[in-house]
Design an enzyme around this catalytic site. Sequence first.
Site, short mmCIF file in Angstrom:
data_model
loop_
_atom_site.label_atom_id
_atom_site.label_comp_id
_atom_site.label_asym_id
_atom_site.label_seq_id
_atom_site.Cartn_x
_atom_site.Cartn_y
_atom_site.Cartn_z
N SER A 104 -6.12 -2.66 -3.72
CA SER A 104 -5.55 -1.92 -2.60
C SER A 104 -4.30 -2.61 -2.05
O SER A 104 -3.33 -2.79 -2.77
CB SER A 104 -6.61 -1.73 -1.52
N ASP A 250 -2.87 1.84 -4.48
CA ASP A 250 -3.83 2.81 -5.03
C ASP A 250 -3.76 4.17 -4.34
O ASP A 250 -4.59 5.04 -4.59
CB ASP A 250 -5.25 2.25 -5.03
N ASP A 252 -4.18 5.45 -1.27
CA ASP A 252 -5.09 6.01 -0.28
C ASP A 252 -4.60 5.79 1.14
O ASP A 252 -5.24 6.23 2.10
CB ASP A 252 -6.53 5.51 -0.46
#
Length: 460
Positions: A104, A250, A252
């Site tokens: 992340s 990633d 998100d």
Amino acid sequence: MSLIKSIAGLRGTVGGKVGETLTPIDVAKFTAGFGMWIKETHEQPKVVIGRDARPSGVIFTAIVENTLRAQGIDVVDLGLSTTPTVEMAVVNEKAQGGIILTASHNPSGWNALKLLNENGEFITAADGEKVLAWADSPDLLFMDPKKFGTVETNDDYIDWHIEQILKLDLVNVEAIREKGFKVVVDGVNSTGGIAVPKLLRKLGVEVTELFCEPNGIFPHNPEPLPENITQICNEITSGDFDLGFVVDPDVDRLVMVCEDGVPFGEEYTLVAIADYVLGKKSGNTVSNLSSTRALQDVTEKHGNTYKAAAVGEVNVVTAMKETNAVIGGEGNGGVILPELHYGRDALVGIALFLSHLAEFGKSTSMLRATYPSYHISKNKIELDADLDLDSVLENLQLKYAKNKFSTIDGLKIEFDNEWVHLRKSNTEPIIRIYAESDSLSTADHLAQKLMMDIKELISA
């Protein structure tokens, strides 16, 4: 150098000793633990895997894939993908789980395994404990070669994900195309560099790409905070653009930059999108305890109810299901639209934000000015491994016993129009101290005050 095993997954720096950093052996054991957990309830399971662009991803993907296959588990490998894409693919493939190889917002020298259940959602704390137990068990079991699982590669899922977004009634494709927006994208040289420009061009947006080569060489700290996104701010200031989009490795988390080069504010990604969604359909909202109170303000403006959940996507999703929330997420730029799936998704966030901006009809900075102006001071203290943090928080609770407080996740204390939230990170050896006020200096002062309290209690 660090290795963090938790119910949230396995995360660490790459390179070093087994059990101290994230090594191929740690990856294999943890994957095997996940495989054993799935096989407790499924005879012939299928698992979807995907990765961001960081350099270790290629090696670790091969280990994950072949470990699962050796357990008799079929694998669908999406290759370079995004976290929300893998989440949606799990459901579409009728798979029993998913593994995303991404650390992340951590630097490229880190990697991690994020674990999904058959609903394409992060596994619960209870299931995470089972995976950890299996990973350390001497009873890990592998199959005869005749019973190895199969592998299928599929690199079409990002396009499929985008098509599902464009089908949403909430996404006003026509209005976006009519506006002819000019946008800069910072994909931090990861998979956002693939997915975001594709989505935007499908929406008729003119795209200028910045760091969109998915080579895993992050050009700046990949956490999309104001101090880390100065390049795109300068690019927008020196050009003629309507706004900019920044995602993490990633995809998100989503943040925007206004047409004047000023960050929209990661806390206000969810606020603005929730305002748009609630204007279209009535419903409740959820964010975590560390997120801005502006979401509550916007929710109540529309006549609906807001709920605060413990930090962590799985906790937010649980609260959203309990309250039938129509929109939710986290103040770090994470937007969850249940109509699409229960996961933070920067791609659907982009489509919804552009729909909002197109219908608003004015500039991005003018849209930002329509929302309450709160400021959050985000701080952290590195922890010693032997520190009894629970005892520290209990003593702080006693000190501020006259204040309204919550202990569902660390300790959150309210001070008139301000609040401070203290909690141990699930992904790093730190305690986070967040404070909010309508003045940044007041928020900073409040955070510093609580940090001094903590240091005094630690040294006592």
